[in-house]
Design a protein around this motif. Sequence first.
Motif, PDB file in Angstrom:
ATOM      1  N   PRO A 132       0.815  -1.222   0.000  1.00 20.64           N
ATOM      2  CA  PRO A 132       0.000   0.000   0.000  1.00 20.64           C
ATOM      3  C   PRO A 132       0.846   1.268   0.000  1.00 20.64           C
ATOM      4  O   PRO A 132       0.397   2.313  -0.453  1.00 20.64           O
ATOM      5  N   LYS A 273     -10.521  -1.221  -4.932  1.00 20.51           N
ATOM      6  CA  LYS A 273      -9.463  -0.297  -4.543  1.00 20.51           C
ATOM      7  C   LYS A 273      -8.234  -1.063  -4.066  1.00 20.51           C
ATOM      8  O   LYS A 273      -7.101  -0.735  -4.439  1.00 20.51           O
ATOM      9  N   VAL A 274      -8.465  -2.082  -3.263  1.00 17.28           N
ATOM     10  CA  VAL A 274      -7.364  -2.919  -2.780  1.00 17.28           C
ATOM     11  C   VAL A 274      -6.624  -3.531  -3.967  1.00 17.28           C
ATOM     12  O   VAL A 274      -5.391  -3.517  -4.039  1.00 17.28           O
ATOM     13  N   ILE A 277      -4.576  -0.896  -5.640  1.00 14.86           N
ATOM     14  CA  ILE A 277      -3.393  -0.524  -4.865  1.00 14.86           C
ATOM     15  C   ILE A 277      -2.276  -1.544  -5.058  1.00 14.86           C
ATOM     16  O   ILE A 277      -1.106  -1.202  -5.140  1.00 14.86           O
ATOM     17  N   LEU A 278      -2.673  -2.812  -5.131  1.00 15.05           N
ATOM     18  CA  LEU A 278      -1.666  -3.870  -5.243  1.00 15.05           C
ATOM     19  C   LEU A 278      -1.459  -4.312  -6.686  1.00 15.05           C
ATOM     20  O   LEU A 278      -0.906  -5.375  -6.949  1.00 15.05           O
TER      21      LEU A 278
ATOM     22  N   MET B 245      -0.998  -7.520   5.896  1.00 15.77           N
ATOM     23  CA  MET B 245      -1.115  -6.354   5.013  1.00 15.77           C
ATOM     24  C   MET B 245      -2.468  -6.354   4.302  1.00 15.77           C
ATOM     25  O   MET B 245      -3.163  -5.333   4.274  1.00 15.77           O
ATOM     26  N   LEU B 246      -2.866  -7.498   3.754  1.00 16.11           N
ATOM     27  CA  LEU B 246      -4.138  -7.584   3.041  1.00 16.11           C
ATOM     28  C   LEU B 246      -5.306  -7.336   3.969  1.00 16.11           C
ATOM     29  O   LEU B 246      -6.250  -6.617   3.651  1.00 16.11           O
ATOM     30  N   LEU B 249      -5.425  -3.677   4.854  1.00 18.70           N
ATOM     31  CA  LEU B 249      -5.786  -2.874   3.695  1.00 18.70           C
ATOM     32  C   LEU B 249      -7.287  -2.998   3.387  1.00 18.70           C
ATOM     33  O   LEU B 249      -7.963  -1.998   3.115  1.00 18.70           O
ATOM     34  N   ILE B 250      -7.812  -4.201   3.456  1.00 23.21           N
ATOM     35  CA  ILE B 250      -9.245  -4.405   3.194  1.00 23.21           C
ATOM     36  C   ILE B 250     -10.074  -3.646   4.234  1.00 23.21           C
ATOM     37  O   ILE B 250     -11.023  -2.940   3.905  1.00 23.21           O
ATOM     38  N   ARG B 252      -9.202  -1.031   5.987  1.00 25.15           N
ATOM     39  CA  ARG B 252      -9.051   0.399   5.768  1.00 25.15           C
ATOM     40  C   ARG B 252      -9.946   0.881   4.621  1.00 25.15           C
ATOM     41  O   ARG B 252     -10.657   1.883   4.752  1.00 25.15           O
ATOM     42  N   GLU B 253      -9.922   0.141   3.522  1.00 28.01           N
ATOM     43  CA  GLU B 253     -10.684   0.570   2.351  1.00 28.01           C
ATOM     44  C   GLU B 253     -12.192   0.438   2.581  1.00 28.01           C
ATOM     45  O   GLU B 253     -12.967   1.243   2.090  1.00 28.01           O
TER      46      GLU B 253
END
Lengths: 334, 334
Positions: A132, A273-274, A277-278, B245-246, B249-250, B252-253
């Motif tokens: 991210p 979005k995830v 980002i990746l 991380m995933l 990130l999920i 957060r989004e």
Amino acid sequence: MKIIVDAMGSDQRPTPDTQGAVDAANEYGIEITLVGDETRVRAALSRLSQVPPSVSVLHAAQEIEMREHPALAVKEKKDSSIVVGIEQLKRGNADAFVSMGNTGATLAASVLYLQRLKGVHRPALGALFPTPQGPSLLIDVGANTDCKPEWLEQFAIMGDAYMRATLGLEQPRVALLANGEEDTKGNQTVQAAHALLRERARATKLNFIGNVEGKDIAAHLADVIVADGFAGNIALKTAEGVSKMLNDLIRREIKRNPLTMAGGALAMPAFNKVKKILDYTEYGGAPLLGVNGVVIIGHGRSNAVAVKNAIRVAKRSVESNILEIIRRGVAPSA
Amino acid sequence: MKIIVDAMGSDQRPTPDTQGAVDAANEYGIEITLVGDETRVRAALSRLSQVPPSVSVLHAAQEIEMREHPALAVKEKKDSSIVVGIEQLKRGNADAFVSMGNTGATLAASVLYLQRLKGVHRPALGALFPTPQGPSLLIDVGANTDCKPEWLEQFAIMGDAYMRATLGLEQPRVALLANGEEDTKGNQTVQAAHALLRERARATKLNFIGNVEGKDIAAHLADVIVADGFAGNIALKTAEGVSKMLNDLIRREIKRNPLTMAGGALAMPAFNKVKKILDYTEYGGAPLLGVNGVVIIGHGRSNAVAVKNAIRVAKRSVESNILEIIRRGVAPSA
């Protein structure tokens, strides 16, 4: 500037390769030579609007499949798009070569035809690891399984040069991949490389931050992560595997009942979005560093955007004179 | 059967450790000795109902923190719960030792006091890697960074024995972790180990399936995945890092707007299911294999269920006579 693009590289070849090349030629104002089966490439081009005159085609009768044995294929298929393209680069007819094809074959052809840059012990394959906070370069991810400490030291120098050149980082954080963050961690080779890199950081501008662990890769604790091609490959592939497994598992569980499916549909923008980002396609392919030529290798599953971005990275590498930077970096007097 | 449980192991010690031990004593009908600060352990016990007489307490005045240097801590803290517990096992006062504490210290104390099983080159640390199809054992994940091919061969034998004993697998698929699935892949050590394991598979019941790549770990293509402690640690930690991380990130989004948040709430049962499927607490801790005693090490963040499951795994290891199986497996005549 002229960049050779392997038209027969991607899984969906020659469509994404051709489209990406044309887009790059238009957007970046550069010359592009598409190498591959001329009939198929011209057919793909004819389906596109706005093909500029700066895009040319060079015929190569053969193609190397993803499944083929790299060294063998390069030896036997002299008229493949990869070998013909690399030969063009060697002869000075272009500034860079970009392929979405067989990584091992591109590596083998590059080492065979372009040879190593003066002073480089071993060329190494980089891979951009998406996080991210931005990508990290993992180097080496498979070109050299058994490495000497001096090779790892050079991977650090080459990776540092690449991240400065292509991402514009001023002081990339360079780290060694190890089984713990303490200075004493690592196998014998990594420990010896650690000492070499500490020394080099004292003598040059290299921003060596020490060891990072596997879990620090995704946390983006370093911009350049140095490993031998054995450990680097394992880290990269393990990450891919876990990412795919989690993705598949979440999809499967969401589909199990109508309520979670509705939730999944509502949350879809977040998932997209995830994904974005990746998205590896943004970073534009992985460099082969240490050979006497700019070579960028992309995923087989690349789309036109990924191809275009790989060409952009090749262009930036040429503009920043990365070969000269690496040559200077690995020179004994440096 | 009597199992020693480190009461001062987990991050929330002694509560989860004590609760898990009492639950295990009740559910499995075994004797348990809790080692740790007697006052604190008795206080924790007093808050529980149904503490059976089969649960006893052994005082240990010191505890080893997670952040301490393993070898140093073991040397200096002779009265720590880990050292006292391992010593009890050595003296034959118990059948197994279970700790959620400092992995390195438990490893160091085990090697120092219990010593190696006859014929074992090097003890190795296993870790259970969760996948939707069940766990795989990754061995070694950090006890030995530089390995000889014969050591890797023994890690395979020990891992095979463990997965038969604790998960009841009849023919665990044993693989070497490498940078490609072809037989020719791997660094020199892995290639040599490959030859040894092919030979052993011909002579014994070992189900050696060859090499697996990093991405094959999460795909559960093998039940036992053999690596040196350097590469194994990198694979395990990289997976942990990507998973975290995933997950972050999920989350957060999803939280970015009310609609995706509503979707996330609806889809929550699916996320919880994914969490449960990949829940390490179900598997009950990682084994230290090759020492002369059954030692199971769990995560510091274990709850009472994880502690209970680690004790269950220890019990099964004892019942299946895993030490004898390993001893026979590594004997020269085998």
